[in-house]
Design an enzyme around this catalytic site. Structure first.
Site, PDB file in Angstrom:
ATOM      1  N   GLY A   9      60.957  38.578  58.348  1.00 16.22           N
ATOM      2  CA  GLY A   9      61.887  38.306  59.430  1.00 16.22           C
ATOM      3  C   GLY A   9      62.951  39.377  59.531  1.00 16.22           C
ATOM      4  N   LYS A 185      81.917  37.134  49.291  1.00 15.64           N
ATOM      5  CA  LYS A 185      81.193  36.990  50.554  1.00 15.64           C
ATOM      6  C   LYS A 185      81.092  35.510  50.939  1.00 15.64           C
ATOM      7  CE  LYS A 185      77.159  37.858  53.317  1.00 15.64           C
ATOM      8  NZ  LYS A 185      75.706  38.126  53.421  1.00 15.64           N
TER       9      LYS A 185
END
Length: 302
Positions: A9, A185
């Site tokens: 993907g 993050k």
């Protein structure tokens, strides 16, 4: 090293494609439909950093029988349980698993499945998507993948991974503080996704309002307080640093969660906001509770 990339993907296809482009031994584990499509079109990358059209080696879960040295895993959190079962036949006692999921909770799932030593740390910063024909589109300069031993050590195996990654047309960076970087993050993406989804707005219009900026700053403090309670190794200045980073984002920037919400797609609310709410343990976190409630109502209605 024999590398298995789970899926082809937007993220796995991009970074796996860059390694294949370099000449590494890369195989993609894909669904039958994606396999048939890629056999016709090849793996195509259209990027500001350089285009590529590649002929990938493709396998499906029915093609078990070999194992791999390194597995790159970039699935959504709600697909993780199935992905774990899909890769089991391809894992041996020496396999290294590099997850690129947002958040932290997936580490426990992977360690439980494959053992403490098998799992290293990783994250990525990249804006990429697939078009209607399955081509990977990457239109911003950032294409960064950060990885490292969760202990911070420079082990022989991480040096082997470094040798494999070096020279590829993407920013593969070895970190000796990967655990801290993953938590940072996590704080950033949970704040950005939560606020933009709650407000149903790109980040620019939110941050230009005093009330919007204050909400972002307060949310960062809420989440950081939970993380510190959990013993997360976050920096003292991280909330200020991330508030400044969010202020500098493009005016029309939307989080991927907000885009998924607009398309009535599944969300990672439990993996991101929900996981931290579970660890709040009586702390006052009104913004987190409000955002999580909105996301849960959305999920019940879709």
């Amino acid at each position: 090293m024999k590398i298995l990339v789970v899926g082809a993907g937007a993220i796995g296809g991009y970074f796996g494609g860059r390694l294949l482009e370099k000449g590494q031994d890369v195989t993609f584990l894909v669904r039958e439909g994606r396999k048939q499509a890629l056999e016709k079109t090849g793996l195509q990358i259209e990027s500001i950093n350089g285009n590529a059209k590649l002929v990938p080696r493709l396998i499906t879960i029915n093609d078990s029988g070999e194992t791999f040295d390194l597995i790159l895993l970039s699935t959504k959190s709600y697909h993780l349980a199935q992905a774990i079962e899909d890769i089991r036949p391809f894992v041996n006692n020496e396999t290294t698993i590099l997850p690129l999921l947002n958040g932290i909770a997936h580490l426990d799932q992977l360690i439980e499945a494959f053992g403490e030593d098998a799992v290293i740390g990783g994250l990525c910063f990249i804006e990429t998507t697939l078009d209607d024909q399955g081509k990977i589109l990457q239109k911003s300069p950032s294409h960064q993948l950060i990885y490292g031993e969760r202990s911070g050590e420079r082990t022989p195996r991480i040096e082997k991974v470094r040798d494999v990654f070096n020279g590829a047309n993407a920013s593969f960076e070895l970190s000796t503080q990967i655990t801290q970087e993953m938590w940072h993050k996590y704080l950033f993406i949970t704040t950005l996704s939560g606020i933009t989804s709650l407000m149903e707005s790109p980040i620019g219009p939110i941050m230009e309002l005093d009330t919007g900026r204050h909400t972002v700053e307060s949310f960062l403090e809420e989440l950081a307080a939970i993380m510190r309670k959990m013993g997360a190794p976050i920096q003292e200045t991280i909330t200020t640093d991330l508030a400044n980073k969010i202020s500098s984002l493009p005016y029309n920037m939307k989080s991927s969660m907000q885009r998924d919400l607009e398309k009535s797609l599944p969300l990672e609310a439990d993996h991101l906001q929900g996981y931290l709410l579970q660890h709040a343990n009586g702390m006052a976190v009104p913004i987190l509770e409000t955002i999580y409630t909105k996301l849960r109502i959305y999920e019940k209605n879709n």
